[in-house]
Design an enzyme around this catalytic site. Structure first.
Site, PDB file in Angstrom:
ATOM      1  N   SER A 106       0.844  -1.194   0.000  1.00 19.02           N
ATOM      2  CA  SER A 106       0.000   0.000   0.000  1.00 19.02           C
ATOM      3  C   SER A 106       0.883   1.249   0.000  1.00 19.02           C
ATOM      4  CB  SER A 106      -0.958  -0.050   1.193  1.00 19.02           C
ATOM      5  OG  SER A 106      -1.995   0.907   1.055  1.00 19.02           O
ATOM      6  N   HIS A 124      -8.146  -4.912  -0.784  1.00 20.11           N
ATOM      7  CA  HIS A 124      -6.970  -4.203  -0.287  1.00 20.11           C
ATOM      8  C   HIS A 124      -6.658  -4.649   1.146  1.00 20.11           C
ATOM      9  CE1 HIS A 124      -4.250  -0.713  -0.693  1.00 20.11           C
ATOM     10  NE2 HIS A 124      -4.360  -0.623   0.628  1.00 20.11           N
ATOM     11  N   ASP A 148     -10.282  -3.940  -5.158  1.00 26.81           N
ATOM     12  CA  ASP A 148      -9.512  -2.889  -4.499  1.00 26.81           C
ATOM     13  C   ASP A 148      -9.651  -1.605  -5.312  1.00 26.81           C
ATOM     14  OD1 ASP A 148      -7.593  -1.248  -3.328  1.00 26.81           O
ATOM     15  OD2 ASP A 148      -5.905  -2.581  -3.716  1.00 26.81           O
TER      16      ASP A 148
END
Length: 309
Positions: A151, A275, A245
């Site tokens: 991320s 995610h 996501d």
């Protein structure tokens, strides 16, 4: 969608959590750590991995890194940047992730507790990551070195790789980015399609960018707008994406642009997942498989291909 992920989404919807963007930062960090703690399993208690915390100098202040010595050391090194929207997350929340990487790759892992916004906006976390990668390279010399993150940490990892490329620094053996944010404008179809109701809210992602890069004029910086960056000369790359996501399409597009500029790229999709699946590997079988697939791609990237005699 994976049935366990669907159940997790339904459970979260039933609890009606306040959006991240509405909470005080201290409360948000505490909630994130609590949520991640509920996802932990036995990997967090693995007794065969030796860990040690170190305080290092980032040039304008000190911060912590944590080293992981694998039970079977294969002479590799990974510098890891945790996710959490730059604002949340820590070496503690991502401890199980780093343990898995250490065990699966036989690598020493250096996990970076970079200083976070809004107290330390861009380029503070990036500078901490650069300093940590240099510390790791000195502390564990002569090892194939991978820069990695998930991320927000994935975006930092690529920023670090570009810095070293541009300044004659570390020649990384590879880079690993799992569901990285690559477009600060969040213009993709997946951001629209999966921007609400899939655990990661696109309005929260915008808020995270506001904390990390409060001046919009800086969002065109290559380390922020990864899609528009010059990718030439970057190390071989593994990019992991999750199907449901908001950042899915950005990861796919980033892989395509890297490949178009001559970078060796391995794109590893994660069907049915959302995610943050790296943190779900202890409780969701599909997430466990996805993590294995990502690390198998890193293993392939690091393993020399035998030449025919």
């Amino acid at each position: 969608m994976d049935r366990f992920v669907r159940a997790l989404i339904q459970w979260q919807a039933g609890s009606r959590p306040e959006p991240a963007r509405t909470l005080p930062v201290a409360h948000l960090r505490e909630r994130y750590a609590t949520q991640v703690g509920r996802l932990r399993g036995k990997s967090a208690q693995d007794p065969d991995i030796e860990t040690k915390d170190h305080l290092i100098d980032g040039g304008d202040g000190t911060f912590r890194v944590r080293t992981y010595q694998p039970p079977a050391d294969r002479g590799r090194l990974v510098t890891y940047l945790h996710g959490g929207g730059w604002v949340t997350g820590s070496v503690d929340t991502h401890d199980p992730v780093c343990r898995r990487i250490a065990c699966e790759l036989g690598a020493v892992v250096v996990s970076v507790d970079y200083r976070r916004p809004p107290e330390h906006p861009h380029p503070g976390p990036l500078r901490d990551g650069i300093a940590a990668s240099e510390w790791a390279d000195r502390a564990f010399p002569g090892r194939p070195h991978v820069i990695a993150g998930d991320s927000a940490g994935g975006a930092l990892a690529m920023g670090i790789a570009m810095h070293h490329r541009d300044h004659g620094g570390i020649g990384f053996a590879g880079q690993l980015m799992v569901y990285p944010p690559a477009d600060p404008e969040l213009r993709s179809e997946s951001a629209r399609k999966y921007g609400t109701g899939y655990l990661e809210e696109v309005d929260d992602l915008r808020w995270y960018y506001d904390q990390y890069v409060p001046d919009p004029a800086h969002r065109s910086d290559p380390a922020i707008d990864l899609l528009s960056a010059d990718h030439r000369g970057l190390p071989p790359t593994v990019i992991g994406t999750a199907e449901f996501d908001p950042l899915h399409d950005e990861g796919v597009e980033l892989a395509l642009r890297l490949a178009a500029q001559g970078v060796e790229v391995h794109h590893v999709p994660a069907p049915g997942l959302v995610h943050g699946y790296l943190l779900m590997a202890d409780i969701i079988p599909a997430a466990t498989e996805a993590v294995r697939n990502v690390l198998a791609a890193v293993e392939q990237m690091l393993t020399p291909v035998p030449t025919a005699r």
